[in-house]
Design a protein around this motif. Structure first.
Motif, PDB file in Angstrom:
ATOM      1  N   VAL A   6      13.429  29.006  12.808  1.00 49.46           N
ATOM      2  CA  VAL A   6      12.003  28.705  12.909  1.00 49.46           C
ATOM      3  C   VAL A   6      11.816  27.457  13.767  1.00 49.46           C
ATOM      4  O   VAL A   6      12.435  26.415  13.512  1.00 49.46           O
ATOM      5  N   LEU A   7      10.980  27.581  14.774  1.00 58.42           N
ATOM      6  CA  LEU A   7      10.652  26.485  15.682  1.00 58.42           C
ATOM      7  C   LEU A   7       9.301  25.900  15.278  1.00 58.42           C
ATOM      8  O   LEU A   7       8.291  26.612  15.250  1.00 58.42           O
ATOM      9  N   LEU A   8       9.277  24.613  14.964  1.00 61.20           N
ATOM     10  CA  LEU A   8       8.042  23.945  14.598  1.00 61.20           C
ATOM     11  C   LEU A   8       7.306  23.475  15.852  1.00 61.20           C
ATOM     12  O   LEU A   8       7.932  23.036  16.820  1.00 61.20           O
ATOM     13  N   VAL A   9       5.978  23.568  15.823  1.00 60.66           N
ATOM     14  CA  VAL A   9       5.177  23.169  16.977  1.00 60.66           C
ATOM     15  C   VAL A   9       4.105  22.167  16.532  1.00 60.66           C
ATOM     16  O   VAL A   9       2.978  22.535  16.213  1.00 60.66           O
ATOM     17  N   PRO A  10       4.448  20.880  16.513  1.00 63.20           N
ATOM     18  CA  PRO A  10       3.438  19.866  16.202  1.00 63.20           C
ATOM     19  C   PRO A  10       2.553  19.611  17.416  1.00 63.20           C
ATOM     20  O   PRO A  10       2.906  19.999  18.541  1.00 63.20           O
ATOM     21  N   PRO A  11       1.417  18.969  17.237  1.00 61.14           N
ATOM     22  CA  PRO A  11       0.558  18.633  18.384  1.00 61.14           C
ATOM     23  C   PRO A  11       1.311  17.792  19.405  1.00 61.14           C
ATOM     24  O   PRO A  11       2.143  16.949  19.048  1.00 61.14           O
ATOM     25  N   GLY A  12       1.033  18.037  20.674  1.00 59.96           N
ATOM     26  CA  GLY A  12       1.687  17.291  21.736  1.00 59.96           C
ATOM     27  C   GLY A  12       3.082  17.756  22.050  1.00 59.96           C
ATOM     28  O   GLY A  12       3.845  17.052  22.726  1.00 59.96           O
ATOM     29  N   THR A  13       3.458  18.960  21.602  1.00 64.84           N
ATOM     30  CA  THR A  13       4.780  19.514  21.918  1.00 64.84           C
ATOM     31  C   THR A  13       4.959  19.611  23.431  1.00 64.84           C
ATOM     32  O   THR A  13       4.052  20.005  24.157  1.00 64.84           O
ATOM     33  N   ILE A  41       7.883  31.112  15.292  1.00 61.79           N
ATOM     34  CA  ILE A  41       7.270  29.866  15.753  1.00 61.79           C
ATOM     35  C   ILE A  41       6.134  29.536  14.797  1.00 61.79           C
ATOM     36  O   ILE A  41       5.297  30.395  14.498  1.00 61.79           O
ATOM     37  N   ALA A  42       6.103  28.307  14.294  1.00 66.27           N
ATOM     38  CA  ALA A  42       5.135  27.967  13.253  1.00 66.27           C
ATOM     39  C   ALA A  42       4.550  26.581  13.471  1.00 66.27           C
ATOM     40  O   ALA A  42       5.170  25.706  14.091  1.00 66.27           O
ATOM     41  N   MET A  57      -1.335  26.296  23.299  1.00 59.76           N
ATOM     42  CA  MET A  57      -0.590  27.483  22.909  1.00 59.76           C
ATOM     43  C   MET A  57      -1.179  27.995  21.604  1.00 59.76           C
ATOM     44  O   MET A  57      -1.494  27.207  20.704  1.00 59.76           O
ATOM     45  N   LEU A  58      -1.346  29.305  21.505  1.00 56.82           N
ATOM     46  CA  LEU A  58      -1.868  29.903  20.286  1.00 56.82           C
ATOM     47  C   LEU A  58      -0.706  30.205  19.346  1.00 56.82           C
ATOM     48  O   LEU A  58       0.110  31.080  19.607  1.00 56.82           O
ATOM     49  N   ILE A  59      -0.620  29.462  18.263  1.00 54.77           N
ATOM     50  CA  ILE A  59       0.433  29.638  17.263  1.00 54.77           C
ATOM     51  C   ILE A  59      -0.201  30.247  16.023  1.00 54.77           C
ATOM     52  O   ILE A  59      -1.072  29.636  15.389  1.00 54.77           O
ATOM     53  N   GLU A  60       0.228  31.446  15.663  1.00 55.16           N
ATOM     54  CA  GLU A  60      -0.451  32.192  14.609  1.00 55.16           C
ATOM     55  C   GLU A  60       0.178  32.035  13.234  1.00 55.16           C
ATOM     56  O   GLU A  60      -0.457  32.338  12.221  1.00 55.16           O
ATOM     57  N   GLN A  61       1.451  31.581  13.156  1.00 57.63           N
ATOM     58  CA  GLN A  61       2.120  31.514  11.859  1.00 57.63           C
ATOM     59  C   GLN A  61       2.109  30.093  11.305  1.00 57.63           C
ATOM     60  O   GLN A  61       2.262  29.119  12.047  1.00 57.63           O
ATOM     61  N   ASP A  62       1.943  29.995   9.981  1.00 54.99           N
ATOM     62  CA  ASP A  62       1.969  28.686   9.351  1.00 54.99           C
ATOM     63  C   ASP A  62       3.393  28.374   8.879  1.00 54.99           C
ATOM     64  O   ASP A  62       4.330  29.157   9.069  1.00 54.99           O
ATOM     65  N   LEU A  63       3.552  27.229   8.241  1.00 52.04           N
ATOM     66  CA  LEU A  63       4.880  26.751   7.888  1.00 52.04           C
ATOM     67  C   LEU A  63       5.534  27.516   6.747  1.00 52.04           C
ATOM     68  O   LEU A  63       6.711  27.282   6.453  1.00 52.04           O
ATOM     69  N   SER A  64       4.825  28.422   6.133  1.00 50.08           N
ATOM     70  CA  SER A  64       5.425  29.198   5.039  1.00 50.08           C
ATOM     71  C   SER A  64       6.593  30.053   5.528  1.00 50.08           C
ATOM     72  O   SER A  64       7.497  30.381   4.752  1.00 50.08           O
ATOM     73  N   VAL A  65       6.599  30.409   6.827  1.00 51.44           N
ATOM     74  CA  VAL A  65       7.689  31.237   7.358  1.00 51.44           C
ATOM     75  C   VAL A  65       9.010  30.473   7.400  1.00 51.44           C
ATOM     76  O   VAL A  65      10.076  31.067   7.573  1.00 51.44           O
ATOM     77  N   ALA A  66       8.950  29.146   7.233  1.00 45.23           N
ATOM     78  CA  ALA A  66      10.163  28.331   7.303  1.00 45.23           C
ATOM     79  C   ALA A  66      10.876  28.200   5.965  1.00 45.23           C
ATOM     80  O   ALA A  66      11.940  27.581   5.887  1.00 45.23           O
ATOM     81  N   ALA A  67      10.308  28.796   4.924  1.00 47.68           N
ATOM     82  CA  ALA A  67      10.832  28.569   3.575  1.00 47.68           C
ATOM     83  C   ALA A  67      12.287  28.991   3.413  1.00 47.68           C
ATOM     84  O   ALA A  67      13.034  28.362   2.663  1.00 47.68           O
TER      85      ALA A  67
END
Length: 317
Positions: A6-13, A41-42, A57-67
């Motif tokens: 899972v790749l995290l995408v914080p603001p300013g990536t 990608i979350a 960038m349109l990121i549709e998944q939230d961080l729950s996919v990283a569990a």
């Protein structure tokens, strides 16, 4: 086994570092003998996420996919306050024994989460002093391309993220799989040297792949005793000029580069063949198994036998 990434995408990536992680882990390379990962990608707040260059960038998944991810990757991104949700994801990953990878300034998020405490780490050379100052509980090494401390890997600036990511692939899946990815990306499977060579130095003039032919010839003749004098004659240079230019363009001395390529060839043969250690040592240019064992211990911190046991194909049972 490394399966879900899972790749995290914080603001300013930053787009390049984002792309590095996507390129290594997001492409199915199984048809060419490479790996295939369950890649996602979350972001903390699904929707448009503005990059460091201003586009979204349109990121549709939230961080729950990283569990249940086996690897959480953090690209370079803008400095600032972190959404606590990212820090929770990183802490949970470390606690369950998953890999955690940062590229460039992504190390600051790992540090903020506390998972660099008591560990060695690195980041882009422009930020190493800041990381050491702001997070004194981590030992910052400014002279390396990446640091792997347990299953927490921090990569230096930009392209060093490729080295860090390939290190994880190599460790989990073996040299052969990592080499498939590297060949597709047209990068070395494993670089020698460190980011210190880039600090304060101008970008060298492009040499138009002047060392590509001699490097290819060296790879085809690893079993031979390749002296600097012989290589220099082949390159139509003096030994001194050859050694200086080789290091400048290849990032390592001829001897260090040869040793690395011989190790990589030995790793491949240990994974894919049943040849004896003496035969493999001879084919790779080490001469004797004892010499090969020395280099494995020094560079890979293991033995050829242990490496073969770990990465050789297993029969289905």
């Amino acid at each position: 086994m490394l399966k879900k990434v899972v790749l995290l995408v914080p603001p300013g990536t930053t787009p390049f570092e984002f792309g590095v992680i996507c390129e290594v882990f997001g492409i199915d390379r199984s048809e060419t003998g490479g790996p295939s990962f369950d890649f996602a990608i979350a972001t903390a707040r699904p929707g448009p996420v503005r990059t460091s260059l201003g586009f979204e960038m349109l990121i549709e998944q939230d961080l729950s996919v990283a569990a249940e991810a086996d690897l959480i990757a953090v690209p370079a991104h803008a400095f600032g306050d972190y959404d606590p949700a990212y820090l929770d994801v990183l802490r949970a990953a470390e606690q369950r024994g998953a890999w955690v990878l940062s590229v460039c300034s992504g190390a600051f998020m790992l540090a903020e989460a506390g998972i660099l405490d008591g560990r060695r780490s690195t980041t882009h050379w422009m930020y190493t002093e800041r990381l050491a100052r702001d997070f004194p509980s981590t030992t910052v090494d400014r002279d390396v391309l990446f640091v792997s401390d347990g299953k927490v890997v921090t990569g230096a600036g930009t392209a060093a993220g490729i080295d860090a990511a390939l290190h994880i692939v190599r460790t989990e899946l073996g040299a052969a799989k990592a080499n498939v990815v590297a060949r597709r990306m047209v990068v070395p499977p494993q670089r020698d040297g460190g980011q210190a060579q880039f600090i304060g130095n101008p970008v060298p003039e492009c040499a138009s792949d002047s060392f590509a032919p001699i490097a290819d010839w060296m790879l085809e003749n690893l079993s031979e005793e390749l002296s600097i004098a012989d290589l220099a004659r082949r390159a139509l240079m003096s030994p001194r000029t050859f050694a200086r230019r080789f290091r400048a363009e290849m990032g390592a001395t001829p001897a260090a580069w040869l040793n690395r390529q011989r190790l990589l060839r030995a790793q491949q043969l240990l994974e894919a063949s049943e040849e004896s250690l003496e035969t493999i040592a001879a084919e790779c240019g080490f001469g004797a198994a004892s010499v090969m064992r020395h280099h494995f211990a020094k560079t890979l911190k293991t033995t050829p036998t242990a490496y073969r046991k770990m990465f050789a194909p297993r029969e289905a049972g």
